[in-house]
Design an enzyme around this catalytic site. Sequence first.
Site, short mmCIF file in Angstrom:
data_model
loop_
_atom_site.label_atom_id
_atom_site.label_comp_id
_atom_site.label_asym_id
_atom_site.label_seq_id
_atom_site.Cartn_x
_atom_site.Cartn_y
_atom_site.Cartn_z
CG ASP A 467 -21.74 -23.00 56.30
OD1 ASP A 467 -22.75 -22.40 55.90
OD2 ASP A 467 -21.53 -23.25 57.49
CG HIS A 471 -16.05 -24.63 55.31
ND1 HIS A 471 -15.93 -25.86 55.94
CD2 HIS A 471 -17.20 -24.09 55.80
CE1 HIS A 471 -16.95 -26.04 56.76
NE2 HIS A 471 -17.75 -24.99 56.68
CD GLU A 540 -25.08 -18.23 62.07
OE1 GLU A 540 -25.87 -18.47 63.01
OE2 GLU A 540 -24.07 -18.94 61.83
CD GLU A 544 -17.63 -17.12 58.85
OE1 GLU A 544 -16.69 -17.81 59.26
OE2 GLU A 544 -18.83 -17.43 59.05
#
Length: 732
Positions: A467, A471, A540, A544
């Site tokens: 990720d 972040h 996912e 983002e």
Amino acid sequence: MLKKIRRRVKTIFTKPFKQKPRRKPSPPTTSPSPPTTSPAMSPPPQTADRHHSRPFLFPQTHSTVLPDTSQFFSPNLTSAPLPTNSFFQNFVLKNGDQPEYIHPYLIKSSQSSLTLCYPSQFKSPAFIYQSFISDLTISNSNNPNPNANHVVSSFSDLGVTLDFPSGNLRFFLVRGSPFITCSVTNSVSLSISTVHAVIELTPNSSCTKYTIKLNNNQTWLLYASSPVNFTHDTKNITSGVFSGVIRIAALPNSDPKFDSVLDRFSSCYPVRGDAVFTKPFALEYKWEKKGWGDLLMLAHPLHLRLLSDSDSDSDSDSITILEDFKYNSIDGDLVGVVGDSWVLKTDPVSVTWHSIKGVQEESYSQLIEALIKDVDALNSSAISTSSSYFFGKLIARAARLALIAEEVCYPDVIPAIKKFLKETIEPWMNGTFGANGFLYDSKWGGIVTKQGSLDSGADFGFGVYNDHHYHLGYFIYGIAVLAKIDAAWGRKYRPQAYSLMADFMNLSKSNYTRLRCFDLWKLHSWAGGLTEFADGRNQESTSEAVNAYYSAALMGLAYGDSHLVSIGSTISGFEIQAAQTWWHVKEGDNLYPEEFTRENRVVGVLWANKRDSGLWFAPKEWKECRLGIQLLPLLPISEALFSDVEFVRQLVEWTLPALGREGVGEGWKGFLYALQGVYDKEGALVNVGRLNGHDDGNSLTNLLWWIYSRDDQEVGCDRGGKFCWYSRHYSH
């Protein structure tokens, strides 16, 4: 004499081929709140800069949770940063024996052998996956060390080379090649085994081609660079002593009419492939090949959509699309394309600070009222989380308020927002945030967090490179906005800002691997990090991911860095196209099986080898979570991601019944109502007005801003200035 021609795309439909003719927590019992004229793309000339002559590095750490790099990588590779979200990641984790999907084959390496699988699909309304079966396993019959590990001797954007030193075998695994190519470096006897039964092994007259028929109705073709004798029993095919090149390909649908196509291209093989950003919103594939003749590769559906005529020079080869030559794939049919290089062009996207057309002026008073309340509630000392993900969301949420204040001409609140952003961002930049912080890992070459360096599960796996774009994208958004509204602050923290950005956006040889998360062949990002998964990498939240590259482009605007604007905008454009292709499931689409398309309007988690309707943190029935995780954070670029109004309507109507479930989070409802606002402003405003809470990365101000700025038309991209600090350290 050969005539030089400009690149062209030809599509062949049914004619014969012509000889010279494209992270998350466990599910709770109730629905949770959301985790809360263009510049050239090649780098400009470097400019002397005494103050920023070297990239900034955060303090170094020796992580206790990262895997060793020396087990599978060649020693000449381990001194440089290494990929952590790549298409071959399973080959270098744990025992290195989990399969990877290197289109069109699932490939597994184990015990000095390489196993090929041309997979079939298992399909259901909830998920789709490709089953791994050991169709053919290739090895050295007389390997003196059959348990030795394979070695990654080289890798590129589009391929990886696996060596089996004890077996004198080298495999060139290049994505989209219909052939698996094996270089036999010394005279050895080859073994090819199968879990099926060999019912026929037929050589040509020169013993340089063999047709292998198995009892599962598969037909495979084997080509040798020189004559070789193969014999077989029910399960095994064995050669005499051989050195040279072996190529193996599954015959599509076992249809003999494609036999001649594979014959035609059997003598030319790729050993690596590079992807080059040549100009805004364009990407060029260039393969290094050996042998002779033309190069045959396979294109997935998004490739085919983006392949186009190019402005490249007259030395470019032609491209021919073999419309009928197809391999099955979970990503859609893979279609044959002939040519040494391709140019892919994505639709331009507008990277703007504010809404594309603007907010309706009659809404200003309502927005300002919400804005004042949201800004008054900002309190850095009240933040209880030390998670890099949730902390980053709070930073980006506040930064949104500053840009909305600019847009509605209410600068009075900007000083308070600026103060909050400084108080929240600076401790992470300076290393003074005691509970957590950014550190540099020299083993793999990247940023980890203090908590993540000690615990692989902390910060959603950030310490094992999960990720990262999520972040850091939130931090970069906040940094970009603060640098915009406070140029002196921006200059002071520019080295740290660029270091954070380069962790996932680097293009050159530096302290970070190349494009850590973005897959230059699939044209979207992965978020799996250094964790072994049977189905390969996964992602996912596409929204983002878009936020990460969009935020990098905004940072380019803040710093007058036109190259960073171009790269960030371009990758955002590809990520958006990929999300719309593989995550957004429109009614009546035929990319996925009918039973999956009927039940789903959006994919939950997309894996290299699987499509799952569930999420990491929620079951498939929580459709509001599935919608929300593909929309958050709500930004100007969200308009490009959800540009298909008819699909938006389908998605909202599919999701709405889920709100009747007890315990649905208010934050998730807000994202659903935001999309409702695309086609039903009044209804969305009524629903938003009834909310009693918001996602920790969202606000009432942001929801109202979104709804009151709908029905805008896209405009051209904003461009940065001439100075390009990014390219000096992090671009080609």
